[in-house]
Design a protein around this motif. Structure first.
Motif, PDB file in Angstrom:
ATOM      1  N   SER A  21       0.863  -1.179   0.008  1.00  0.00           N
ATOM      2  CA  SER A  21       0.008   0.107   0.064  1.00  0.00           C
ATOM      3  C   SER A  21       0.995   1.217   0.090  1.00  0.00           C
ATOM      4  O   SER A  21       1.637   1.339   0.843  1.00  0.00           O
ATOM      5  N   VAL A  23       1.090   4.334   0.846  1.00  0.00           N
ATOM      6  CA  VAL A  23       1.421   5.174   2.013  1.00  0.00           C
ATOM      7  C   VAL A  23       2.389   4.682   2.924  1.00  0.00           C
ATOM      8  O   VAL A  23       3.049   5.464   3.852  1.00  0.00           O
ATOM      9  N   SER A 114     -13.295  -4.746   2.887  1.00  0.00           N
ATOM     10  CA  SER A 114     -12.299  -3.337   3.017  1.00  0.00           C
ATOM     11  C   SER A 114     -13.026  -2.082   2.931  1.00  0.00           C
ATOM     12  O   SER A 114     -14.235  -2.285   2.650  1.00  0.00           O
ATOM     13  N   GLY A 115     -12.553  -0.944   3.395  1.00  0.00           N
ATOM     14  CA  GLY A 115     -13.324   0.314   3.409  1.00  0.00           C
ATOM     15  C   GLY A 115     -13.586   0.535   2.188  1.00  0.00           C
ATOM     16  O   GLY A 115     -14.611   1.471   1.822  1.00  0.00           O
ATOM     17  N   CYS A 119     -17.547   1.799   0.806  1.00  0.00           N
ATOM     18  CA  CYS A 119     -17.687   2.898   0.020  1.00  0.00           C
ATOM     19  C   CYS A 119     -18.246   2.729  -1.350  1.00  0.00           C
ATOM     20  O   CYS A 119     -19.302   3.425  -1.766  1.00  0.00           O
ATOM     21  N   TYR A 142     -10.777  10.889   1.518  1.00  0.00           N
ATOM     22  CA  TYR A 142     -10.378   9.372   0.981  1.00  0.00           C
ATOM     23  C   TYR A 142     -11.181   8.457   1.190  1.00  0.00           C
ATOM     24  O   TYR A 142     -11.514   8.305   2.345  1.00  0.00           O
ATOM     25  N   HIS A 143     -12.017   7.865   0.083  1.00  0.00           N
ATOM     26  CA  HIS A 143     -13.092   6.897   0.441  1.00  0.00           C
ATOM     27  C   HIS A 143     -12.517   5.777  -0.121  1.00  0.00           C
ATOM     28  O   HIS A 143     -13.455   4.997  -0.541  1.00  0.00           O
ATOM     29  N   SER A 155      -5.275  11.185   1.492  1.00  0.00           N
ATOM     30  CA  SER A 155      -4.177  10.238   1.981  1.00  0.00           C
ATOM     31  C   SER A 155      -3.324  10.035   1.004  1.00  0.00           C
ATOM     32  O   SER A 155      -2.697  10.956   0.609  1.00  0.00           O
ATOM     33  N   MET A 240     -12.655   5.316   9.170  1.00  0.00           N
ATOM     34  CA  MET A 240     -11.876   5.698  10.417  1.00  0.00           C
ATOM     35  C   MET A 240     -12.410   6.101  11.648  1.00  0.00           C
ATOM     36  O   MET A 240     -12.124   5.577  12.748  1.00  0.00           O
ATOM     37  N   LYS A 265     -11.424  -0.673   9.262  1.00  0.00           N
ATOM     38  CA  LYS A 265     -10.499  -0.706  10.243  1.00  0.00           C
ATOM     39  C   LYS A 265     -11.009  -1.263  11.457  1.00  0.00           C
ATOM     40  O   LYS A 265     -11.029  -2.616  11.805  1.00  0.00           O
ATOM     41  N   GLU A 399      -2.147  12.641   6.987  1.00  0.00           N
ATOM     42  CA  GLU A 399      -2.756  11.652   7.738  1.00  0.00           C
ATOM     43  C   GLU A 399      -3.042  12.054   9.525  1.00  0.00           C
ATOM     44  O   GLU A 399      -2.333  12.976   9.689  1.00  0.00           O
TER      45      GLU A 399
HETATM   46  P1  KE4 Z   1      -9.377   0.511   2.786  1.00  0.00           P
HETATM   47  O1  KE4 Z   1      -9.984  -0.235   1.382  1.00  0.00           O
HETATM   48  O2  KE4 Z   1      -7.931   0.898   2.724  1.00  0.00           O
HETATM   49  O3  KE4 Z   1      -9.459  -0.643   3.935  1.00  0.00           O
HETATM   50  O4  KE4 Z   1     -10.150   1.534   3.230  1.00  0.00           O
HETATM   51  C1  KE4 Z   1     -10.303   2.938   2.460  1.00  0.00           C
HETATM   52  C2  KE4 Z   1     -10.810   3.997   3.243  1.00  0.00           C
HETATM   53  C3  KE4 Z   1     -12.160   4.648   3.149  1.00  0.00           C
HETATM   54  N1  KE4 Z   1     -12.268   5.612   3.996  1.00  0.00           N
HETATM   55  C4  KE4 Z   1     -11.536   6.160   4.583  1.00  0.00           C
HETATM   56  C5  KE4 Z   1     -11.995   7.397   5.744  1.00  0.00           C
HETATM   57  C6  KE4 Z   1     -10.240   5.549   4.932  1.00  0.00           C
HETATM   58  O5  KE4 Z   1      -9.379   6.114   5.964  1.00  0.00           O
HETATM   59  C7  KE4 Z   1      -9.745   4.538   4.170  1.00  0.00           C
HETATM   60  C8  KE4 Z   1      -8.168   4.121   4.294  1.00  0.00           C
HETATM   61  N2  KE4 Z   1      -7.382   4.753   4.997  1.00  0.00           N
HETATM   62  C9  KE4 Z   1      -6.095   4.792   4.737  1.00  0.00           C
HETATM   63  C10 KE4 Z   1      -5.387   5.816   5.645  1.00  0.00           C
HETATM   64  N3  KE4 Z   1      -5.417   7.073   5.463  1.00  0.00           N
HETATM   65  C11 KE4 Z   1      -5.541   3.267   4.778  1.00  0.00           C
HETATM   66  C12 KE4 Z   1      -3.921   3.073   4.646  1.00  0.00           C
HETATM   67  C13 KE4 Z   1      -3.416   2.712   3.237  1.00  0.00           C
HETATM   68  O6  KE4 Z   1      -4.037   3.016   2.320  1.00  0.00           O
HETATM   69  O7  KE4 Z   1      -2.621   1.686   3.232  1.00  0.00           O
END
Ligand code: KE4
Length: 426
Positions: A21, A23, A114-115, A119, A142-143, A155, A240, A265, A399
């Motif tokens: 990833s 970041v 995953s997030g 989204c 960031y979504h 992000s 988050m 998360k 971040e």
């Molecule tokens: P994931 O697909 O990474 O699980 O979630 C995406 C996501 C969606 N919405 C929000 C508010 C988020 O913060 C995130 C993911 N956050 C990043 C850190 N800022 C994940 C770290 C990374 O990309 O490795």
């Protein structure tokens, strides 16, 4: 040469940029990413055995600290009965019932992995439910990395200043409208300019992908009122903030009800879990009930479910964890404030619950433009000075820092001592 350096060189031979990833790659702060070997409680240990006080906590999930006994044990006990069935299980019902008992306004919830998936699915559902195509997101939010969201995103895209992402077609992003965070007028104008065309407004109710950005009084309420008036769905991206700011997340802390909410998360206790949920009449449009298709091989798998269930149950049964976390973060905030106030540097500290960020800025940081115009080169130097002193901060000014309940007063003291030395060397 450090083991991390050796591992990073080797990693780049088989993984793009040596990381899974972006970041994690330290690209904006410079230097070699630290390869971690193990972690326990508030501490992580790198491949050279060096200990770090962790303020990333896997970008949020490890709210109880690393290798939390009950979570580890639950995973070990469950794994022997197979790690995935691809068939419904009672545990998924228990997980859904637990989530619904903790958060407001969620009648039905669907698990994903995953997030990003959460989204992406919530946006598709909002479009399917309203029959409208356009949606509004905010600069610096960031979504996840689904195409439609990679417009003025935060992000890693902010960290690497990626304005347009090759491979995201005009077709995929043409319906994405953006406004500055905390700018209700700009949102109202977009709504006025696109009558009956906007399906949703998606927002991080407390933003964490441009540093920690706090909604100004009236902003969230204004969005809610605008959505009610115009038949637009309000989507809270709580990947988050969910289960971190309170058992009921930002909806509880802010007292605002979203129409759909996404999670990630913390919900998985460190395992790959996301979820989206909301009002029954909306969620019933999701397949197989409705025709808004969404699916996933490992959605609701037993190992991810038992990890998330154990973590959420612990949080629900011990609400004092949240007051403790807020107090610890307040201690860190006030300590950093004392140190930076005596320095020659302009700074702003944004904090909400156990989310906090430091911006070397001479003005309030209330949106992405403010965060981007801060002296982020100084942040990058601060990052390395702290890392050298065993304090692991997110490797980007874009971040938020995440605290865990495992942090002790001694850890905060040690962090502040490291900050005192670091600021003096900036
Ligand atoms: P994931 O697909 O990474 O699980 O979630 C995406 C996501 C969606 N919405 C929000 C508010 C988020 O913060 C995130 C993911 N956050 C990043 C850190 N800022 C994940 C770290 C990374 O990309 O490795």
């Amino acid at each position: 040469m450090s083991k991390s350096k050796q591992l990073f060189e080797r990693a780049q031979l088989s993984i793009p940029g040596g990381v899974n990833s972006p970041v994690r790659a330290f690209r904006s702060v410079g230097g070699t990413p630290v390869f971690m070997e193990r972690a326990k409680g508030a501490y992580m240990y790198d491949a050279d055995g060096k200990r770090y006080i962790d303020y990333i906590n896997s970008w949020g999930p490890m709210i109880l600290g690393h290798a939390y006994e009950a979570v580890v044990r639950a995973i070990q006990e469950k794994a022997v009965f197979s790690t995935s069935f691809g068939a419904p299980t009672e545990l998924e019902i228990e997980m859904a019932e637990l989530i619904i008992s903790m958060v407001p306004n969620v009648d039905l919830v669907r698990m994903v992995s995953s997030g990003t998936e959460a989204c992406m699915s919530a946006l598709r559902l909002a479009r399917g439910y309203t029959g409208r195509n356009k949606f509004i997101k905010f600069e610096g939010c960031y979504h996840g990395h689904a195409d439609a969201f990679l417009v003025k995103a935060g992000s890693g895209l902010a960290t690497f200043n990626i304005q347009t992402v090759p491979g995201v077609t005009a077709g995929a992003s043409m319906d994405t409208l953006t406004a500055p965070y905390n700018d209700l007028e700009a949102v109202a104008q977009l709504v006025k300019d696109n009558p009956n065309e906007i399906a949703a407004i998606i927002i991080e109710p407390v933003a964490g992908n441009m540093g920690c950005i706090i909604p100004q009084p009236g902003f969230m309420e204004g969005l809610r009122a605008l959505c009610d008036k115009e038949g637009i769905l309000l989507i809270f991206d709580e990947v988050m903030t969910g289960f971190r700011l309170a058992p009921g997340g930002a909806q509880e802390r802010l007292g605002i009800r979203a129409d759909l909410v996404t999670y990630g998360k913390v919900i998985g206790g460190g395992m790959p879990v996301g979820a989206f949920g909301g009002r029954k009449d909306i969620m019933e449009r999701i397949a197989p009930l409705g025709n808004v298709y969404q699916a996933g091989t490992l959605s609701g798998n037993p190992i991810a479910m038992i990890a998330g269930y154990t973590m959420l149950k612990t949080l629900k049964n011990n609400p004092a964890i949240y007051t403790d976390l807020d107090k610890t973060t307040e201690k860190l905030h006030h300590g950093l404030d004392r140190i930076l106030k005596d320095s020659a540097h302009d700074y702003v500290i944004n904090r909400f619950g156990s989310m906090i960020s430091v911006h070397f800025s001479n003005k309030p940081v209330q949106n992405f433009a403010d965060a981007a115009s801060a002296d982020n080169a100084t942040f990058n130097r601060f990052f390395h000075l702290m890392l050298d002193r065993g304090v692991y901060l997110p490797p980007s000014a874009f971040e938020t820092w995440f605290l865990s309940h495992a942090l002790t007063d001694a850890d905060i003291e040690e962090t502040l001592n490291a900050a005192k030395e670091s600021v003096a060397l900036l």
